[in-house]
Design a protein around this motif. Structure first.
Motif, PDB file in Angstrom:
ATOM      1  N   PRO A   9       0.826  -1.153  -0.087  1.00  0.00           N
ATOM      2  CA  PRO A   9      -0.017  -0.032   0.000  1.00  0.00           C
ATOM      3  C   PRO A   9       0.874   1.327   0.226  1.00  0.00           C
ATOM      4  O   PRO A   9       0.339   2.286  -0.180  1.00  0.00           O
ATOM      5  CB  PRO A   9      -1.020  -0.197   1.392  1.00  0.00           C
ATOM      6  N   GLU A  54      -6.599  -8.980   3.647  1.00  0.00           N
ATOM      7  CA  GLU A  54      -6.257  -7.422   3.772  1.00  0.00           C
ATOM      8  C   GLU A  54      -4.936  -6.966   4.088  1.00  0.00           C
ATOM      9  O   GLU A  54      -4.363  -7.728   4.765  1.00  0.00           O
ATOM     10  CB  GLU A  54      -7.212  -6.828   4.808  1.00  0.00           C
ATOM     11  N   GLY A  56      -2.908  -3.318   4.689  1.00  0.00           N
ATOM     12  CA  GLY A  56      -3.106  -2.214   4.465  1.00  0.00           C
ATOM     13  C   GLY A  56      -2.026  -1.117   5.242  1.00  0.00           C
ATOM     14  O   GLY A  56      -1.325  -1.659   5.915  1.00  0.00           O
TER      15      GLY A  56
END
Length: 60
Positions: A9, A54, A56
Motif C-alpha cells: 500500500p 487485507e 493496509g
C-alpha cells in the motif's frame, strides 16, 4: 504454508507473505520487503482455504 502475493500500500510493488492455513484468523505487522514500511496483514481461513485477505498501511 501458503505463499500469497499482494501489492504494497506504500510503494505499490508486488510482494509476498507466507501464511499458515492451520490458523483460522491471523492479524500481524509485516514490513514491505521493497520499501520497508510496516503493513498490517489480516488473513482468514476456512477449512484450510484462504477466504479473506487485507493488507493496509499503518497510519504514522
Amino acid at each position: 504454508m501458503l505463499e500469497h502475493f499482494f501489492q504494497c500500500p506504500y510503494c505499490w510493488e508486488e510482494i509476498s507473505v507466507l501464511l499458515d492455513p492451520s490458523v483460522s484468523d491471523q492479524r500481524y505487522i509485516e514490513d514491505c520487503e521493497v520499501c520497508c514500511n510496516p503493513i498490517e496483514v489480516h488473513a482468514s481461513f476456512e477449512d484450510g482455504e484462504l477466504v479473506s485477505f487485507e493488507a493496509g498501511s499503518i497510519e504514522q
